[in-house]
Enzyme design. Sequence first.
Site, mmCIF file in Angstrom:
data_model
loop_
_atom_site.group_PDB
_atom_site.id
_atom_site.type_symbol
_atom_site.label_atom_id
_atom_site.label_comp_id
_atom_site.label_asym_id
_atom_site.label_seq_id
_atom_site.Cartn_x
_atom_site.Cartn_y
_atom_site.Cartn_z
ATOM 1 C CG ASP A 30 0.017 9.367 0.711
ATOM 2 O OD1 ASP A 30 0.119 8.247 1.206
ATOM 3 O OD2 ASP A 30 -0.806 10.220 1.083
ATOM 4 C CG HIS A 64 -2.016 -1.016 1.149
ATOM 5 N ND1 HIS A 64 -3.334 -0.689 0.981
ATOM 6 C CD2 HIS A 64 -1.972 -2.374 1.186
ATOM 7 C CE1 HIS A 64 -4.058 -1.794 0.939
ATOM 8 N NE2 HIS A 64 -3.250 -2.828 1.059
HETATM 9 P P1 ADP Z 1 -3.273 6.823 5.067
HETATM 10 O O1 ADP Z 1 -3.705 5.462 4.667
HETATM 11 O O2 ADP Z 1 -1.808 7.036 4.989
HETATM 12 O O3 ADP Z 1 -3.806 7.251 6.392
HETATM 13 P P2 ADP Z 1 -5.153 7.747 3.024
HETATM 14 O O4 ADP Z 1 -5.458 9.114 2.549
HETATM 15 O O5 ADP Z 1 -4.940 6.764 1.929
HETATM 16 O O6 ADP Z 1 -3.906 7.852 4.001
HETATM 17 O O7 ADP Z 1 -6.349 7.193 3.902
HETATM 18 C C1 ADP Z 1 -6.795 7.834 5.066
HETATM 19 C C2 ADP Z 1 -8.166 7.274 5.432
HETATM 20 O O8 ADP Z 1 -8.481 7.691 6.761
HETATM 21 C C3 ADP Z 1 -9.260 7.804 4.525
HETATM 22 O O9 ADP Z 1 -10.091 6.732 4.122
HETATM 23 C C4 ADP Z 1 -10.039 8.780 5.389
HETATM 24 O O10 ADP Z 1 -11.431 8.771 5.166
HETATM 25 C C5 ADP Z 1 -9.762 8.305 6.785
HETATM 26 N N1 ADP Z 1 -9.726 9.491 7.664
HETATM 27 C C6 ADP Z 1 -8.959 10.543 7.478
HETATM 28 N N2 ADP Z 1 -9.205 11.468 8.421
HETATM 29 C C7 ADP Z 1 -10.149 10.971 9.221
HETATM 30 C C8 ADP Z 1 -10.805 11.451 10.393
HETATM 31 N N3 ADP Z 1 -10.513 12.611 10.969
HETATM 32 N N4 ADP Z 1 -11.698 10.671 10.943
HETATM 33 C C9 ADP Z 1 -11.970 9.480 10.409
HETATM 34 N N5 ADP Z 1 -11.375 8.975 9.315
HETATM 35 C C10 ADP Z 1 -10.466 9.703 8.725
HETATM 36 C C1 G6P Z 2 -1.266 3.362 6.195
HETATM 37 C C2 G6P Z 2 -0.732 1.944 6.049
HETATM 38 C C3 G6P Z 2 -1.705 0.947 6.674
HETATM 39 C C4 G6P Z 2 -1.996 1.349 8.105
HETATM 40 C C5 G6P Z 2 -2.523 2.787 8.166
HETATM 41 C C6 G6P Z 2 -2.789 3.271 9.595
HETATM 42 O O1 G6P Z 2 -2.417 3.450 5.445
HETATM 43 O O2 G6P Z 2 -0.521 1.651 4.673
HETATM 44 O O3 G6P Z 2 -1.164 -0.361 6.632
HETATM 45 O O4 G6P Z 2 -2.926 0.470 8.694
HETATM 46 O O5 G6P Z 2 -1.578 3.642 7.571
HETATM 47 O O6 G6P Z 2 -1.652 3.137 10.393
HETATM 48 P P1 G6P Z 2 -1.600 2.207 11.695
HETATM 49 O O7 G6P Z 2 -0.164 2.244 12.110
HETATM 50 O O8 G6P Z 2 -2.529 2.841 12.670
HETATM 51 O O9 G6P Z 2 -2.064 0.842 11.316
#
Ligand code: ADP
Ligand code: G6P
Length: 494
Positions: A387, A175
Site C-alpha cells: 500500500d 499516491h
Molecule cells: P485506498 O486509498 O487504497 O482506498 P486508504 O486506506 O488510503 O486506501 O483510504 C481509504 C479511504 O476510504 C479512507 O479515508 C477511509 O475512511 C475511506 N473508507 C474506507 N472504508 C469506507 C467505507 N466503508 N465507507 C466510507 N469510506 C470508507
Molecule cells: C486509490 C488511488 C486513488 C483512487 C482511489 C479509489 O486511493 O490512489 O487515486 O481514487 O484508490 O479508486 P477509484 O478507482 O475508485 O478512483
Amino acid sequence: MEKSDPSNSRLVIVSNRLPVIISKKHDKEWQIESGSGGLVTALAPVLKDRGGLWIGWPGNLVEDEVDSAALLESQSKEIGYDLKSVELNRSEVENYYKGFANEIIWPLFHDFIAYCNFNPDYWAAYLSVNRKFAKVIVENLQPSDFIWIHDYHLIGVGEELRKMGVKNRIGFFLHIPFPPTDIFVRLPWRFQILNSLLEYDLIGLQSFRERRNFLQAIRTFVQDTRGIGKGPVIKMKVREKEIRIGVFPISIDFEEFAQMAASQEVSDRAWYIHEDYREQKIIFGVDRLDYTKGIPERLKAYQNALRRYPELCKNTTLIQVVVPSRRDIPQYASLLEEIERLVGEINGEFTQPGWVPIHYIYRSLDRTDLVAYYRMAELAFITPLKDGMNLVAKEYCACNLELSGVLVMSEFAGSVAQFQKAALLVNPHDIEGMADAIHRAIHLPLNERNWRMKRLRASVRKQNIFWWVDSFLEAAISKSLNNFPRLEDYIPQR
Ligand code: ADP
Ligand code: G6P
C-alpha cells in the site's frame, strides 16, 4: 505565464477523481455523492482550508448527457472551492481508466505483474486522456497558479502542459507505491513514463522505499543525471534541468476525525453498536475492494486464530467492511467472490448459538458510522500486501480517544515507517504469524496498549494533512533545501 510562489498562489489540484461522484441510483434523478478512497479523503480538507480549484472526472459518461457542470457548480458553492469536470466517454473510461490505469499501472506498481494486461490500445488512450486533462487545465489557468497533478492516472499531464507552453510551476504526487526496478522494467512504456515524470518541477512520493525505487529506475534508464542532497527532499539534475524529488507521507485531518469521534452522535452510535456485541472484543477491518488489501489472507488468519486459540471463539468478532470498487475489472469481481466464499466458510465452521465470528458489510458507510466503528474497535487489523500509505490506519488512531485500541499492521504499508514499533507489525503473507498477532493483541496489557496508542496518535497528529501540504509546497519554492524538514520530522524518534 510566470513562475509563481505556490504558498500564496491559487492551488489547482488535478486528479482523475473529483471529491464527488455524479451517479444515478435505481433509475432516479442524477445525484452527487462523496467520492471514496484515500486521495479524496486526504485532499478534500486541503482545498476546504486553502480554497482553489479541483479538476477531475466526476464519474459519469459523456453518453449519459447529464449537465454535470450545473451539478458541480451548485456543489462548489456548498464546499467552498471550485470544481471543474473533465468529461470522459465510454471508450476512454474503458481504455484509459479501467485499462491503462487499473489493469497496468495499478497492478504493476503494487507488484502484481500477473494481473497486468499490457494491451497497446490502453497506452494510446492514456496519452489522449492525459492531453484532454491538460487542455481543461489550460482553459481554466491563471498565470500565478500552482498546478498540482495527482496519482498514476495522470503521469503524462505535466509533459502535455509543457508542450502547450505552460510555464507555471507543476508538482506531481504519486499516491501509490513506486515498484522496484526489476518490476518496473517489465512496463513496455517504461521510458515514456519515466521521462514524463521527469518533466515535473517537484515529484512527491509516499515513503523512502518509493523514492529509493524511483531513483534506482532513473539511474538505470536515464542518462546524464546527478543527485544532490540526502534529506527528505533532494535535487536532481536531469539533462541540464533541475528537479526536486521528495518524500511526503500523506495523512489525514487528525483534528476533524478526533473531534468527530468525541461527538455525542458518534458516542451514541458506538454505544449502540457495542450493545450488539456484548462481551465481545471487536477486531475491525475496513478496505476498498482491492486485491492489494490482503482481505482473503486476513480472513484466513482469523480462521487460523480461532482454530489454534479456541478461547477467542465467542469472545471476539471480526467486523470486515468492504467498500465496492472497480467491479467491472475481472480480478476485482473474482476477489469479491473469494471474500464472500471465505466468510461463508469460516462462519459455517465456527458459528454457535448467539455468536457469529465474522460480520461482513459490503457497502460504503457514512462518516458517522465509520468513526463509530473506529472508536469502539479494540483492534484494527490492517494487513495490505502492499500500500502507498493506508489512511484507514491513521483514521483509526485519530479516533481512538480511550487509547486502549491496538493497531495490527502490515509491514508493507507505507505508513509503517512513521508508526515504527508502536504498531504490532505482521507479514500479511504469514497466516500463522497474523493469527498469533491477533492473540497477542487481544491479551496486551492496558498500559502497553496506552503507550503504543499515545505514540501512534502523536505521530498522526503532528504529521497531519496540513503538515503534508505545507511540506510539499515548501519543497516546491524553497531556494535551499537546508531549512527543509529534517529526517526526524518524518520518522518520530523512539
Ligand atoms: P485506498 O486509498 O487504497 O482506498 P486508504 O486506506 O488510503 O486506501 O483510504 C481509504 C479511504 O476510504 C479512507 O479515508 C477511509 O475512511 C475511506 N473508507 C474506507 N472504508 C469506507 C467505507 N466503508 N465507507 C466510507 N469510506 C470508507
Ligand atoms: C486509490 C488511488 C486513488 C483512487 C482511489 C479509489 O486511493 O490512489 O487515486 O481514487 O484508490 O479508486 P477509484 O478507482 O475508485 O478512483
